[in-house]
Design an enzyme around this catalytic site. Structure first.
Site, PDB file in Angstrom:
ATOM      1  N   MET A   1       9.762  -2.181 -12.328  1.00 41.45           N
ATOM      2  CA  MET A   1       9.396  -2.225 -13.777  1.00 41.45           C
ATOM      3  C   MET A   1      10.197  -1.286 -14.641  1.00 41.45           C
ATOM      4  O   MET A   1      10.122  -0.854 -15.940  1.00 41.45           O
ATOM      5  CB  MET A   1       7.909  -2.101 -14.178  1.00 41.45           C
ATOM      6  CG  MET A   1       7.202  -3.423 -13.560  1.00 41.45           C
ATOM      7  SD  MET A   1       5.588  -3.674 -14.371  1.00 41.45           S
ATOM      8  CE  MET A   1       4.701  -2.194 -14.116  1.00 41.45           C
TER       9      MET A   1
ATOM     10  N   HIS B   1      11.308   4.917  -6.189  1.00 37.24           N
ATOM     11  CA  HIS B   1      12.321   3.685  -6.293  1.00 37.24           C
ATOM     12  C   HIS B   1      13.475   3.826  -5.528  1.00 37.24           C
ATOM     13  O   HIS B   1      13.910   2.861  -4.759  1.00 37.24           O
ATOM     14  CB  HIS B   1      12.387   3.266  -7.656  1.00 37.24           C
ATOM     15  CG  HIS B   1      11.480   2.825  -8.745  1.00 37.24           C
ATOM     16  ND1 HIS B   1      11.002   3.921  -9.844  1.00 37.24           N
ATOM     17  CD2 HIS B   1      10.393   1.946  -8.611  1.00 37.24           C
ATOM     18  CE1 HIS B   1       9.825   3.174 -10.386  1.00 37.24           C
ATOM     19  NE2 HIS B   1       9.671   2.240  -9.649  1.00 37.24           N
TER      20      HIS B   1
ATOM     21  N   ASP C   1       1.477   1.368  -3.938  1.00 36.75           N
ATOM     22  CA  ASP C   1       0.522   0.064  -4.399  1.00 36.75           C
ATOM     23  C   ASP C   1       0.186  -0.512  -3.172  1.00 36.75           C
ATOM     24  O   ASP C   1       0.431  -1.938  -3.146  1.00 36.75           O
ATOM     25  CB  ASP C   1       1.496  -0.506  -5.585  1.00 36.75           C
ATOM     26  CG  ASP C   1       2.187   0.116  -6.557  1.00 36.75           C
ATOM     27  OD1 ASP C   1       1.265   0.326  -7.527  1.00 36.75           O
ATOM     28  OD2 ASP C   1       3.124   0.795  -6.569  1.00 36.75           O
TER      29      ASP C   1
ATOM     30  N   MET D   1       4.866   9.839  -6.946  1.00 36.84           N
ATOM     31  CA  MET D   1       5.771   9.642  -7.794  1.00 36.84           C
ATOM     32  C   MET D   1       5.285   8.381  -8.533  1.00 36.84           C
ATOM     33  O   MET D   1       4.980   7.448  -7.843  1.00 36.84           O
ATOM     34  CB  MET D   1       7.315   9.660  -7.454  1.00 36.84           C
ATOM     35  CG  MET D   1       7.831  10.883  -7.016  1.00 36.84           C
ATOM     36  SD  MET D   1       9.474  10.824  -6.222  1.00 36.84           S
ATOM     37  CE  MET D   1       9.772  12.501  -5.789  1.00 36.84           C
TER      38      MET D   1
HETATM   39  P1  AMP Z   1       7.066  -0.245 -10.333  1.00 36.71           P
HETATM   40  O1  AMP Z   1       8.132  -0.093 -10.988  1.00 36.71           O
HETATM   41  O2  AMP Z   1       6.000   1.050 -10.419  1.00 36.71           O
HETATM   42  O3  AMP Z   1       6.502  -1.552 -10.279  1.00 36.71           O
HETATM   43  O4  AMP Z   1       7.301   0.037  -8.755  1.00 36.71           O
HETATM   44  C1  AMP Z   1       8.149  -0.804  -8.131  1.00 36.71           C
HETATM   45  C2  AMP Z   1       8.215  -0.597  -6.597  1.00 36.71           C
HETATM   46  O5  AMP Z   1       8.500   0.566  -6.296  1.00 36.71           O
HETATM   47  C3  AMP Z   1       6.799  -0.935  -6.181  1.00 36.71           C
HETATM   48  O6  AMP Z   1       7.017  -1.654  -4.722  1.00 36.71           O
HETATM   49  C4  AMP Z   1       6.069   0.334  -5.876  1.00 36.71           C
HETATM   50  O7  AMP Z   1       5.132   0.328  -4.834  1.00 36.71           O
HETATM   51  C5  AMP Z   1       7.359   1.162  -5.505  1.00 36.71           C
HETATM   52  N1  AMP Z   1       7.122   2.575  -5.797  1.00 36.71           N
HETATM   53  C6  AMP Z   1       6.374   3.240  -6.855  1.00 36.71           C
HETATM   54  N2  AMP Z   1       6.223   4.375  -6.812  1.00 36.71           N
HETATM   55  C7  AMP Z   1       6.542   4.810  -5.644  1.00 36.71           C
HETATM   56  C8  AMP Z   1       6.637   5.831  -4.746  1.00 36.71           C
HETATM   57  N3  AMP Z   1       6.173   6.932  -5.293  1.00 36.71           N
HETATM   58  N4  AMP Z   1       7.138   5.944  -3.360  1.00 36.71           N
HETATM   59  C9  AMP Z   1       7.605   4.769  -3.084  1.00 36.71           C
HETATM   60  N5  AMP Z   1       7.601   3.524  -3.447  1.00 36.71           N
HETATM   61  C10 AMP Z   1       6.923   3.653  -4.933  1.00 36.71           C
END
Ligand code: AMP
Length: 282
Positions: free
Chosen positions: A30, A37, A152, A186
């Site tokens: 997102m 990421h 997640d 993070m």
């Molecule tokens: P989001 O932008 O929050 O929807 O996350 C996109 C992807 O990045 C999802 O698969 C999350 O689980 C992963 N993600 C978010 N934060 C972290 C983190 N601290 N370490 C590893 N992956 C992450």
């Protein structure tokens, strides 16, 4: 890096790559990108020929309108980070590309109890929205692998079910949570924490670590209660849950058993920001 805002030319490029035997790795996000990421991009680059990322703040997965409105958007910086990380393609679609027939869905996602517990309970409709967007993205991209973060945890389980239900030929790769040096997982939402809240936000990780350290010696009800109390006495205003669960199906576990895979998960509010985290125990 090539940026696509519409699906058709993206699909044409990907079809060409696939014809040439290239393995496509996909990381849905997102935006408001951080090193968590980027660690997924790195993993994909190691395992795939073409690494592509999407940035789309998906309205249907926000049960809280304010959370959606306040979700950080840093697209210029994101593009720079992606260029630097060596991603090959960015898909940055407008709403109509993802939801050509409107935001409602007639698809039934068979998530079982995952929809009703933990994040599913506290964020009604959230996982349905996650399924809508990921299902659509997978249909457009048809990647060989999708990379997602263990941060997640429940979302990963939901996507596993989605892939199984629709017999999608994409392999789910779950990668470890990247943390700040003080332990905070993070997250894009961390950007919304003020300085004081940012300092205190490590309480979740400390509480989860406490549970992990004492898992064999302390009764689970007492452990989760102590962890929640610790989070609340360190600047958080509300704890949605601290739960010790079976890591295979997220069913609550009440007593220690060395043969069960365990995970401890938490969600709590600080500075009006809802943070989640988890630790695999065994
Ligand atoms: P989001 O932008 O929050 O929807 O996350 C996109 C992807 O990045 C999802 O698969 C999350 O689980 C992963 N993600 C978010 N934060 C972290 C983190 N601290 N370490 C590893 N992956 C992450």
């Amino acid at each position: 890096m090539i940026l696509y805002k519409t699906a058709l030319p993206l699909q044409q490029n990907l079809a060409f790559q696939k014809q040439n035997g290239k393995i496509i790795g996909f990381i849905p996000t997102m935006g408001a990108l951080h090193n968590g990421h980027l660690s997924l991009i790195e993993k994909s680059k190691l395992q795939c020929d073409i690494t592509m990322c999407s940035i789309f703040v998906n309205p249907t997965q926000f049960n809280d309108k304010t959370d959606f409105e306040k979700y950080p958007v840093t697209i210029e910086k994101d593009i720079q980070l992606l260029e630097k990380s060596g991603a090959d393609i960015l898909f940055y679609p407008v709403l109509e590309e993802i939801y050509p027939h409107g935001l409602q869905t007639y698809e039934q996602y068979a998530l079982g109890n995952l929809e009703n517990i933990l994040e599913g309970y506290y964020r009604p409709g959230h996982f349905k929205g996650v399924c809508q967007v990921v299902h659509r993205l997978l249909n457009i991209i048809m990647p060989d692998k999708i990379f997602m973060g263990q941060k997640d945890f429940q979302q990963c389980m939901v996507i596993k079910k989605l892939i199984e239900q629709f017999n999608i030929k994409t392999k789910l790769e779950i990668e470890p949570t990247l943390r700040e040096t003080d332990g905070l997982a993070m997250s894009s939402r961390n950007q919304r924490l003020n300085e004081d809240a940012r300092k205190k936000s490590t309480a979740i990780f400390k509480a989860l670590s406490f549970v992990k350290e004492n898992i064999t010696t302390t009764n689970f009800t007492s452990l989760t209660q102590q962890a929640a109390d610790y989070i609340l006495s360190n600047g958080f205003t509300k704890v949605d849950y601290v739960a010790i669960c079976n890591a295979d199906n997220l069913e609550t576990v009440n007593t220690y058993n060395k043969d069960l895979p365990l995970v401890v998960l938490a969600a709590a509010f600080i500075n009006n920001v809802r943070l989640i985290d988890n630790l695999i125990i065994q």
